[in-house]
Design an enzyme around this catalytic site. Sequence first.
Site, PDB file in Angstrom:
ATOM      1  N   ARG A  40      13.051  -4.313  11.857  1.00  0.00           N
ATOM      2  CA  ARG A  40      12.459  -4.241  13.196  1.00  0.00           C
ATOM      3  C   ARG A  40      13.395  -4.788  14.280  1.00  0.00           C
ATOM      4  NH1 ARG A  40       6.041  -5.768  12.329  1.00  0.00           N
ATOM      5  NH2 ARG A  40       5.321  -3.603  12.259  1.00  0.00           N
ATOM      6  N   LYS A 206      -7.905   3.003   0.404  1.00  0.00           N
ATOM      7  CA  LYS A 206      -9.285   3.350   0.756  1.00  0.00           C
ATOM      8  C   LYS A 206      -9.416   4.645   1.535  1.00  0.00           C
ATOM      9  CE  LYS A 206     -10.987  -1.375   0.981  1.00  0.00           C
ATOM     10  NZ  LYS A 206     -11.381  -2.440   1.915  1.00  0.00           N
ATOM     11  N   GLY A 374       4.522   1.242   7.219  1.00  0.00           N
ATOM     12  CA  GLY A 374       3.852   0.431   6.202  1.00  0.00           C
ATOM     13  C   GLY A 374       4.444   0.570   4.813  1.00  0.00           C
ATOM     14  N   GLY A 397      -0.277  -0.688  11.404  1.00  0.00           N
ATOM     15  CA  GLY A 397      -1.551  -0.323  12.030  1.00  0.00           C
ATOM     16  C   GLY A 397      -1.370   0.596  13.235  1.00  0.00           C
TER      17      GLY A 397
END
Length: 417
Positions: A40, A206, A374, A397
């Site tokens: 990053r 999920k 991610g 996110g």
Amino acid sequence: MAKLTVRDLDVRGQRVFLRVDYNVPLEEKDGQMVITDATRIVATLPTLKLLMEKGGRLILTAHLGRPKGRRDATMSLKPVAVKLSELLGKPVTFVDDCIGEKVEKAVAAMKDGDVVLLENVRYHNEEEKNDPAFAEKLAKVAEVYVNDAFGAAHRAHASTEGVARVVAKRGGKCAAGLLMERELKFLGDELENPARPFVVILGGAKVSDKIKVIDRLLEKANTILIGGAMAYTFKLAHGQNVGKSLVEPEHKRTALDAEAKAKKLGVNFQLPTDVIVATPVDTGKVNKKGKPVFDFANIRTVTGDIPDDAEGFSAGLETAKHYAQIISGAKTILWNGPLGMFEDARFAAATNTVAQAVADVTQKNGAKSIIGGGDSVKALNKAKLGDKVTFMSTGGGASLEFLEGAVLPGVAALSDK
Ligand code: 3PG
Ligand code: MG
């Protein structure tokens, strides 16, 4: 509408409030916090260099971790200042607060092209509250606002949103950095009118986390390949046994609806045909976080029902090869989420096979491969294929929300062209 970028700015002699996402992983070694992955930081260098060349005075603001308004030495940005200075090959002044006199003094001493990094903005709880008075304090030392923190753009916090409003109200410019611009290009524009076939690979734990993305991409993709634990909820919805696998029984309907929508839209929607399962055995030990540590016995591949004593940990190799075959014909690929628990080598084969297929089709056929941040980025880097794809997002996110079609507050706050 297109946003103003740093290319459009004339910043000579100006003080630039530059929000970056330096929320990097740190580990304690011999009492010191050490950065374990500087991706990053490296990703912001083009923006920094451009603004330095243009003669701006760069005041960098960032968060690290979630200190919740308290000064926590393990979440200090000081090691980041050291690393950044190394990467830039020039001094970076570190100020141990992000507002107040110390900041004003350091900024007053700046010359054109200088860089200052301010301490973790989340040491103040007004940051996450997007407190207007706090935003005024942050904005006090600058006339221009630049946001290069794509990874934090889904947060409406003072440094990602409030400061932009203060600067704009004064008639100042608020622009996207080059990293922000690239993220919006690849996760946004490039997927609007993709070269076809457009193949989407979606994994993760999920269904509920990914359903909005599935729903939106069903409108755009030719093929969707499903992997990860969310596949077990689909399995359950089909009336199959899932054993001890992670499932969301309350989302069986969600899964079936997604399949029905795929059918209606003519999207090729694929689920794993085989699964690598294991029988979890409690070792009686606990990890650093106090959670029980399990061992995995009797690792095997099953098709159809998962036995009662077993838990699914990855898509199987038959699935991976089938997916790789489909990927090899793609012109555009979006990948978000691994196909299994790739951190454990025993369950990494399917994820690695897909990673290799994505790298190959990019290198050999000139396909565009976009990795949605991610864990899929971690998996590609682990397989040493990070430089073989077109683009890897620095967001987690933020990428997911953007792919869902959400308007990110940190982007909305920037000036239109
Ligand atoms: C991230 O690492 O996902 C971003 O830096 C945002 O951090 P947050 O989830 O703590 O807001
Ligand atoms: Mg996060």
